[in-house]
Motif scaffolding. Structure first.
Motif, short mmCIF file in Angstrom:
data_model
loop_
_atom_site.label_atom_id
_atom_site.label_comp_id
_atom_site.label_asym_id
_atom_site.label_seq_id
_atom_site.Cartn_x
_atom_site.Cartn_y
_atom_site.Cartn_z
N GLU A 5 -14.35 -28.39 -57.51
CA GLU A 5 -14.70 -28.62 -59.33
C GLU A 5 -14.33 -29.83 -59.55
O GLU A 5 -15.23 -30.31 -60.62
N MET A 6 -13.33 -30.64 -58.91
CA MET A 6 -13.43 -32.22 -59.27
C MET A 6 -14.50 -33.10 -58.87
O MET A 6 -14.91 -34.00 -59.42
N LEU A 7 -15.05 -32.52 -57.69
CA LEU A 7 -16.36 -33.18 -57.25
C LEU A 7 -17.51 -33.11 -58.24
O LEU A 7 -18.12 -33.78 -58.70
N LYS A 8 -17.67 -31.58 -58.43
CA LYS A 8 -18.65 -31.42 -59.65
C LYS A 8 -18.35 -32.53 -60.86
O LYS A 8 -19.54 -32.77 -61.38
N LEU A 9 -17.37 -32.33 -61.32
CA LEU A 9 -17.06 -32.99 -62.56
C LEU A 9 -17.25 -34.57 -62.44
O LEU A 9 -17.78 -35.00 -63.39
N ASN A 10 -17.16 -35.22 -61.27
CA ASN A 10 -17.30 -36.75 -61.07
C ASN A 10 -18.60 -36.90 -60.80
O ASN A 10 -19.20 -37.84 -61.05
N GLU A 35 -13.60 -40.79 -53.08
CA GLU A 35 -12.40 -40.19 -52.64
C GLU A 35 -11.99 -38.75 -52.33
O GLU A 35 -11.30 -38.30 -51.47
N LEU A 36 -12.81 -38.12 -53.22
CA LEU A 36 -12.63 -36.41 -53.52
C LEU A 36 -13.37 -35.94 -52.02
O LEU A 36 -13.06 -35.00 -51.55
N VAL A 37 -14.64 -36.59 -51.75
CA VAL A 37 -15.09 -36.06 -50.30
C VAL A 37 -14.19 -36.27 -49.17
O VAL A 37 -13.96 -35.48 -48.38
N TYR A 38 -13.46 -37.39 -49.11
CA TYR A 38 -12.48 -37.58 -48.04
C TYR A 38 -11.48 -36.75 -48.10
O TYR A 38 -10.80 -35.95 -47.15
N THR A 39 -10.77 -36.39 -49.53
CA THR A 39 -9.80 -35.32 -49.70
C THR A 39 -10.27 -33.92 -49.26
O THR A 39 -9.51 -33.20 -48.72
N ALA A 40 -11.32 -33.59 -49.52
CA ALA A 40 -12.09 -32.40 -49.17
C ALA A 40 -12.22 -32.12 -47.71
O ALA A 40 -11.78 -30.97 -47.16
N LEU A 41 -12.55 -33.05 -47.03
CA LEU A 41 -12.58 -33.08 -45.42
C LEU A 41 -11.26 -32.82 -44.92
O LEU A 41 -11.02 -32.13 -44.14
N GLU A 42 -10.30 -33.43 -45.52
CA GLU A 42 -8.92 -33.43 -45.00
C GLU A 42 -8.38 -32.02 -45.41
O GLU A 42 -7.43 -31.76 -44.37
N GLN A 43 -8.83 -31.44 -46.31
CA GLN A 43 -8.32 -30.11 -46.57
C GLN A 43 -9.40 -29.06 -45.53
O GLN A 43 -8.78 -27.94 -45.57
N GLY A 44 -9.81 -29.64 -44.97
CA GLY A 44 -10.69 -28.50 -44.07
C GLY A 44 -11.99 -27.85 -44.57
O GLY A 44 -12.40 -26.91 -44.16
N ILE A 45 -12.31 -28.37 -45.81
CA ILE A 45 -13.66 -27.90 -46.37
C ILE A 45 -14.79 -28.05 -45.60
O ILE A 45 -14.89 -29.39 -45.26
N SER A 46 -16.00 -27.20 -45.31
CA SER A 46 -16.70 -27.57 -44.65
C SER A 46 -17.78 -28.56 -45.28
O SER A 46 -17.78 -28.68 -46.70
#
Length: 231
Positions: A5-10, A35-46
């Motif tokens: 959701e933060m990605l969409k907002l940004n 930064e949010l893409v890196y965070t998503a990858l770290e969280q294991g989001i595909s």
């Protein structure tokens, strides 16, 4: 708010990273799309979820705002640049996840035409929508375009022109696809300021796209209809 959701907002704010202000106040210093893409990858989001649920959904909302005249070309450019930044971060992960995407898309501004802003926006958005884009750049002869389509076995081709005098090279490219006996294997999309739906039909293109949002929408229609790799 979760990272998607933060990605969409940004994306809606057109923020590439924490150093961008955004379209509204109060965002400077907060994580941006990069930064949010890196965070998503770290969280294991595909990669697919990041592209489709995050970036793609964000750009869909940008398109709706643009249609409602709530956003204008600079806003759309900012959002597209933010998505472009995200795609750069994601590209090394495509092969690692065996992410094939929705198909290959060859993109070019036709011969004797030097304009690339619209083409670049289309390329960024189509990448963000999950397609593999091969951007050949500007002033590209029909022979090189068709050769690339054949080499890449690309089921989609996008042609851009911003001058009345260069539109004829779109027709030349479609004709060459016929001569090379590959026209039936590729969907041809055309666009640019002077291009019309009537012109697209006249030269035998498969779709006229008034802007980048229309291009993504049309490609998804082809996918939903079962078109991929010429089948």
């Amino acid at each position: 708010m979760d990272v998607i959701e933060m990605l969409k907002l940004n994306v809606l704010q057109g923020r590439r990273n924490r150093y961008d202000d955004g379209l509204e106040d109060g965002y400077y210093g907060q994580p941006g799309v990069e930064e949010l893409v890196y965070t998503a990858l770290e969280q294991g989001i595909s990669v697919q979820d990041i592209l489709v649920r995050g970036l793609g959904s964000g750009m869909e909302e940008v398109g709706r705002k643009y249609d409602r005249k709530e956003y204008f070309i600079p806003d759309m450019l900012a959002a597209a640049e933010a998505v472009g930044m995200a795609v750069e971060v994601l590209e090394p992960h495509f092969q690692r996840e065996q992410f094939r995407g929705k198909g290959k898309f060859v993109l070019a501004t036709v011969e004797k035409d030097q304009h690339d802003i619209g083409k670049n926006i289309v390329g960024i958005m189509i990448k963000g929508a999950g397609f593999q884009v091969r951007d050949l750049g500007i002033d590209v002869p029909a022979e090189r375009i068709v050769e690339t389509v054949i080499q890449e076995e690309a089921p989609f081709l996008g042609l851009s022109a911003l001058l009345d005098t260069t539109m004829k090279y779109m027709a030349e490219t479609v004709e060459l696809l016929e001569k090379k006996n590959v026209r039936h294997k590729v969907k041809v999309l055309v666009g640019g300021a002077p291009v019309t739906r009537e012109f697209a039909e006249k030269i035998g293109a498969d779709a006229y796209c008034k802007d980048a949002f229309a291009a993504v929408e049309q490609l998804d229609k082809f996918i939903q209809a079962g078109w991929a790799n010429g089948c």
